[in-house]
Write a protein that holds these residues in place. Structure first.
Motif, PDB file in Angstrom:
ATOM      1  N   VAL A   1       0.885  -1.173   0.000  1.00 39.85           N
ATOM      2  CA  VAL A   1       0.000   0.000   0.000  1.00 39.85           C
ATOM      3  C   VAL A   1       0.921   1.221   0.000  1.00 39.85           C
ATOM      4  N   ILE A   2       1.179   1.751  -1.197  1.00 38.81           N
ATOM      5  CA  ILE A   2       2.166   2.825  -1.324  1.00 38.81           C
ATOM      6  C   ILE A   2       1.459   4.142  -1.638  1.00 38.81           C
ATOM      7  N   SER A   3       2.198   5.246  -1.549  1.00 40.65           N
ATOM      8  CA  SER A   3       1.560   6.543  -1.798  1.00 40.65           C
ATOM      9  C   SER A   3       1.233   6.669  -3.286  1.00 40.65           C
ATOM     10  N   LEU A   4       0.330   7.594  -3.576  1.00 42.78           N
ATOM     11  CA  LEU A   4      -0.098   7.797  -4.958  1.00 42.78           C
ATOM     12  C   LEU A   4       1.082   8.142  -5.867  1.00 42.78           C
ATOM     13  N   LYS A   5       1.967   8.990  -5.361  1.00 39.88           N
ATOM     14  CA  LYS A   5       3.100   9.406  -6.189  1.00 39.88           C
ATOM     15  C   LYS A   5       4.031   8.222  -6.453  1.00 39.88           C
ATOM     16  N   GLU A   6       4.312   7.454  -5.411  1.00 38.17           N
ATOM     17  CA  GLU A   6       5.142   6.252  -5.614  1.00 38.17           C
ATOM     18  C   GLU A   6       4.495   5.321  -6.636  1.00 38.17           C
ATOM     19  N   TRP A   7       3.162   5.173  -6.519  1.00 41.19           N
ATOM     20  CA  TRP A   7       2.451   4.272  -7.438  1.00 41.19           C
ATOM     21  C   TRP A   7       2.578   4.773  -8.884  1.00 41.19           C
ATOM     22  N   LEU A   8       2.403   6.064  -9.075  1.00 44.40           N
ATOM     23  CA  LEU A   8       2.521   6.629 -10.429  1.00 44.40           C
ATOM     24  C   LEU A   8       3.923   6.399 -10.988  1.00 44.40           C
ATOM     25  N   LEU A   9       4.931   6.623 -10.123  1.00 42.53           N
ATOM     26  CA  LEU A   9       6.307   6.484 -10.591  1.00 42.53           C
ATOM     27  C   LEU A   9       6.650   5.030 -10.896  1.00 42.53           C
ATOM     28  N   THR A  10       6.056   4.098 -10.137  1.00 42.78           N
ATOM     29  CA  THR A  10       6.318   2.682 -10.402  1.00 42.78           C
ATOM     30  C   THR A  10       5.596   2.238 -11.672  1.00 42.78           C
ATOM     31  N   THR A  11       4.328   2.668 -11.788  1.00 48.37           N
ATOM     32  CA  THR A  11       3.507   2.156 -12.891  1.00 48.37           C
ATOM     33  C   THR A  11       3.858   2.820 -14.211  1.00 48.37           C
ATOM     34  N   TYR A  12       4.190   4.097 -14.170  1.00 51.29           N
ATOM     35  CA  TYR A  12       4.373   4.858 -15.416  1.00 51.29           C
ATOM     36  C   TYR A  12       5.771   5.434 -15.532  1.00 51.29           C
TER      37      TYR A  12
ATOM     38  N   ASP B   1       8.174   5.097 -17.436  1.00 54.81           N
ATOM     39  CA  ASP B   1       8.675   5.499 -18.751  1.00 54.81           C
ATOM     40  C   ASP B   1       7.867   6.605 -19.410  1.00 54.81           C
ATOM     41  N   SER B   2       6.652   6.839 -18.920  1.00 54.17           N
ATOM     42  CA  SER B   2       5.828   7.799 -19.665  1.00 54.17           C
ATOM     43  C   SER B   2       5.654   9.139 -18.949  1.00 54.17           C
ATOM     44  N   ILE B   3       6.232   9.301 -17.751  1.00 52.74           N
ATOM     45  CA  ILE B   3       6.144  10.587 -17.055  1.00 52.74           C
ATOM     46  C   ILE B   3       7.370  11.439 -17.400  1.00 52.74           C
ATOM     47  N   ALA B   4       7.136  12.612 -17.975  1.00 56.54           N
ATOM     48  CA  ALA B   4       8.264  13.455 -18.391  1.00 56.54           C
ATOM     49  C   ALA B   4       8.853  14.213 -17.208  1.00 56.54           C
ATOM     50  N   ASP B   5       7.969  14.717 -16.305  1.00 61.17           N
ATOM     51  CA  ASP B   5       8.442  15.519 -15.174  1.00 61.17           C
ATOM     52  C   ASP B   5       7.864  14.913 -13.889  1.00 61.17           C
ATOM     53  N   SER B   6       8.727  14.289 -13.103  1.00 58.18           N
ATOM     54  CA  SER B   6       8.243  13.587 -11.907  1.00 58.18           C
ATOM     55  C   SER B   6       8.456  14.410 -10.632  1.00 58.18           C
ATOM     56  N   SER B   7       8.639  15.740 -10.793  1.00 60.20           N
ATOM     57  CA  SER B   7       9.015  16.532  -9.623  1.00 60.20           C
ATOM     58  C   SER B   7       7.866  16.701  -8.619  1.00 60.20           C
ATOM     59  N   SER B   8       6.608  16.668  -9.077  1.00 65.03           N
ATOM     60  CA  SER B   8       5.501  16.824  -8.134  1.00 65.03           C
ATOM     61  C   SER B   8       4.376  15.883  -8.522  1.00 65.03           C
ATOM     62  N   LEU B   9       3.403  15.727  -7.625  1.00 69.05           N
ATOM     63  CA  LEU B   9       2.264  14.871  -7.951  1.00 69.05           C
ATOM     64  C   LEU B   9       1.520  15.447  -9.162  1.00 69.05           C
ATOM     65  N   GLN B  10       1.364  16.782  -9.167  1.00 72.91           N
ATOM     66  CA  GLN B  10       0.667  17.406 -10.298  1.00 72.91           C
ATOM     67  C   GLN B  10       1.399  17.107 -11.616  1.00 72.91           C
TER      68      GLN B  10
ATOM     69  N   VAL C   1       0.066  15.534 -15.226  1.00 78.45           N
ATOM     70  CA  VAL C   1      -0.087  16.318 -16.456  1.00 78.45           C
ATOM     71  C   VAL C   1       0.995  16.016 -17.499  1.00 78.45           C
ATOM     72  N   THR C   2       2.116  15.440 -17.090  1.00 80.41           N
ATOM     73  CA  THR C   2       3.149  15.115 -18.083  1.00 80.41           C
ATOM     74  C   THR C   2       3.243  13.611 -18.350  1.00 80.41           C
ATOM     75  N   ASN C   3       2.180  12.869 -17.966  1.00 82.47           N
ATOM     76  CA  ASN C   3       2.182  11.420 -18.183  1.00 82.47           C
ATOM     77  C   ASN C   3       1.596  11.115 -19.569  1.00 82.47           C
ATOM     78  N   ARG C   4       2.419  10.600 -20.460  1.00 87.54           N
ATOM     79  CA  ARG C   4       1.967  10.316 -21.828  1.00 87.54           C
ATOM     80  C   ARG C   4       0.808   9.324 -21.861  1.00 87.54           C
ATOM     81  N   ALA C   5       0.810   8.378 -20.918  1.00 87.35           N
ATOM     82  CA  ALA C   5      -0.246   7.357 -20.905  1.00 87.35           C
ATOM     83  C   ALA C   5      -1.620   7.973 -20.620  1.00 87.35           C
ATOM     84  N   TYR C   6      -1.632   9.151 -20.021  1.00 83.24           N
ATOM     85  CA  TYR C   6      -2.886   9.806 -19.639  1.00 83.24           C
ATOM     86  C   TYR C   6      -3.322  10.876 -20.638  1.00 83.24           C
ATOM     87  N   GLN C   7      -2.493  11.082 -21.672  1.00 84.89           N
ATOM     88  CA  GLN C   7      -2.730  12.213 -22.559  1.00 84.89           C
ATOM     89  C   GLN C   7      -4.040  12.107 -23.348  1.00 84.89           C
ATOM     90  N   GLY C   8      -4.752  13.208 -23.433  1.00 86.27           N
ATOM     91  CA  GLY C   8      -5.910  13.271 -24.322  1.00 86.27           C
ATOM     92  C   GLY C   8      -7.198  12.703 -23.752  1.00 86.27           C
TER      93      GLY C   8
END
Ligand code: NAD
Length: 394
Positions: free
Chosen positions: A269-280, A282-291, A295-302
């Motif tokens: 049971v990990i934090s949302l940010k950790e989960w995003l970084l683990t799951t995505y 390769d597709s997150i361009a800027d991992s500096s903040s949760l926001q 917004v920079t996750n290619r898998a979520y685009q469009g």
């Protein structure tokens, strides 16, 4: 040995499972379809020697079930493994329809589980004196899939690299994960307990949290088609803060449970940010903040927010979308109930539940108590007679 697999459900997920399992499994595939005239469509396939075509990035799969029935007895009595691949609201009554006909040592579970499946399932097994049946749940559906022509064609996209599975009793989970790894042709990893499925259900944070951020105070705002907000790319700093609060409250619950029971493994049971970084990763361009992770996750685009058309060309937010109608009663409300058992306050979760419930014309929380008029349509442990936190730590 697993010789017969029964699938319950005739929606997108079931359409994807039939050809995928057929590709990897030589035994009998049976389909339980009591809903409307769904069984007839699949019986037609068998009669006419036709197949479902599944379009995947790796090519087209052709398959059909071996047997289709509206009758639970016929569809389930020789099943070794039953997969309920239905929206969460249909899990409980489907399980209660099939339980009387299952073999004593059958395995039955949900794909995906959402939250609280084990409380409902274990109670039903007890009521039917079928405690020898093993239960399991998948953390998510391993694909995104859409029917393009009912009982004929389905698109399968975005296969996950691996998906977690939890089971009760825990002793069956490793072998079951191995079986599913073979039947699905992708890595299924055993999770330490079913509580992990409920608490690590990130959809319950992301979907209601973003809906809340996008539409709180703008519920009646009409959009033209081209102005419909992007869902994930629409995460503002303020929405990200809400998501952070939701995630932190789940962590508080996890820590409270671990303090009470140090051997309980909730390490996944990990934090949302950790989960995003683990799951995505390769597709997150800027991992500096949760926001920026959203917004920079290619898998979520469009991807746009769920909307319904109201008058020529205008749209309103769709508060009956699964992002709320599934992720609140079979997600966040269950977590809220677990928090209550653990003695943890959850002001951000409460605010999101209260606001989104109003949008759905539902009531789960009333003045901070889980006693709203619709609480019976959730899977909180309290509904199944669980009042002590130690009774959820298995
Ligand atoms: P779906 O909407 O396609 O399921 C519809 C099916 O549910 C119907 O065909 C019918 O068989 C059954 N059903 C509907 N109403 C019923 C009723 N009143 N009584 C009995 N049966 C009824 O759902 P899906 O897309 O297959 O999703 C299944 C689950 O997987 C959901 O929890 C969903 O959130 C999750 N999920 C789906 C996807 C996807 O890409 N489709 C992705 C991730 C997660």
């Amino acid at each position: 040995d697993i010789n017969t697999i029964t699938l319950c459900g005739g929606g997108n997920a079931a359409h994807a499972l039939i050809p995928i399992i057929r590709t990897h499994f030589q035994g009998t595939i049976s389909l339980f379809l009591p809903y409307k005239d769904e069984a007839e469509h699949f019986q037609f396939l068998i009669r006419e020697d036709q197949h479902i075509k599944a379009y995947t990035p790796k090519g087209v799969l052709n398959a059909r079930p071996d047997r289709v029935s509206k009758s639970a007895a016929e569809a389930c009595q020789d099943a070794d493994l039953v997969i309920i691949s239905l929206p969460a609201f249909a899990h409980e009554f489907t399980l209660s329809q099939i339980l009387p006909f299952l073999k004593p040592n059958a395995l039955v579970g949900t794909m995906p589980a959402r939250s609280g499946f084990e409380y409902s399932a274990l109670r039903l097994l007890q009521d039917h004196q079928r405690e020898a049946i093993g239960i399991f749940g998948f953390q998510t559906l391993p694909w995104a899939c859409r029917i393009t022509h009912y009982a004929r064609e389905v698109d399968i996209l975005g296969q996950k690299a691996s998906v977690g599975l939890a089971a009760f009793p825990h002793s069956i989970s490793e072998e079951l994960a191995d079986d599913f790894t073979r039947f699905l042709g992708l890595t299924i990893t055993p999770l330490p307990n079913m509580l992990t499925l409920s608490l690590a259900n990130v959809g319950q944070l992301i979907h209601p949290g973003i809906m809340y951020g996008l539409f709180k105070g703008q519920e009646d705002c009409k959009y033209r088609k081209e102005d419909i907000p992007y869902f994930y790319q629409g995460v503002t700093q303020e929405t990200a803060r809400t998501l952070e609060h939701l995630s932190a409250e789940v962590r508080n619950v996890t820590q409270a449970l671990q303090t009470r029971n140090p051997v309980l493994d909730l390490s996944q049971v990990i934090s949302l940010k950790e989960w995003l970084l683990t799951t995505y990763s390769d597709s997150i361009a800027d991992s500096s903040s949760l926001q920026s992770c959203f917004v920079t996750n290619r898998a979520y685009q469009g991807l746009r927010a769920p909307m319904k058309e109201i008058e020529d060309g205008y749209f309103l937010p769709d508060f009956q979308a699964r992002y709320l109608t599934e992720d609140i009663p079979y997600g966040l409300v269950v977590t809220r109930a677990i928090a209550q058992l653990a003695g943890v306050q959850t002001p951000a979760i409460d605010e999101v539940i209260t606001t989104t419930s109003r949008w759905m014309h539902k009531s789960y929380l009333e003045r901070g108590e889980l006693c709203g008029k619709d609480i019976q349509d959730t899977r909180i442990p309290q509904k199944y007679g669980i009042q002590d936190v130690k009774d959820i730590m298995f």
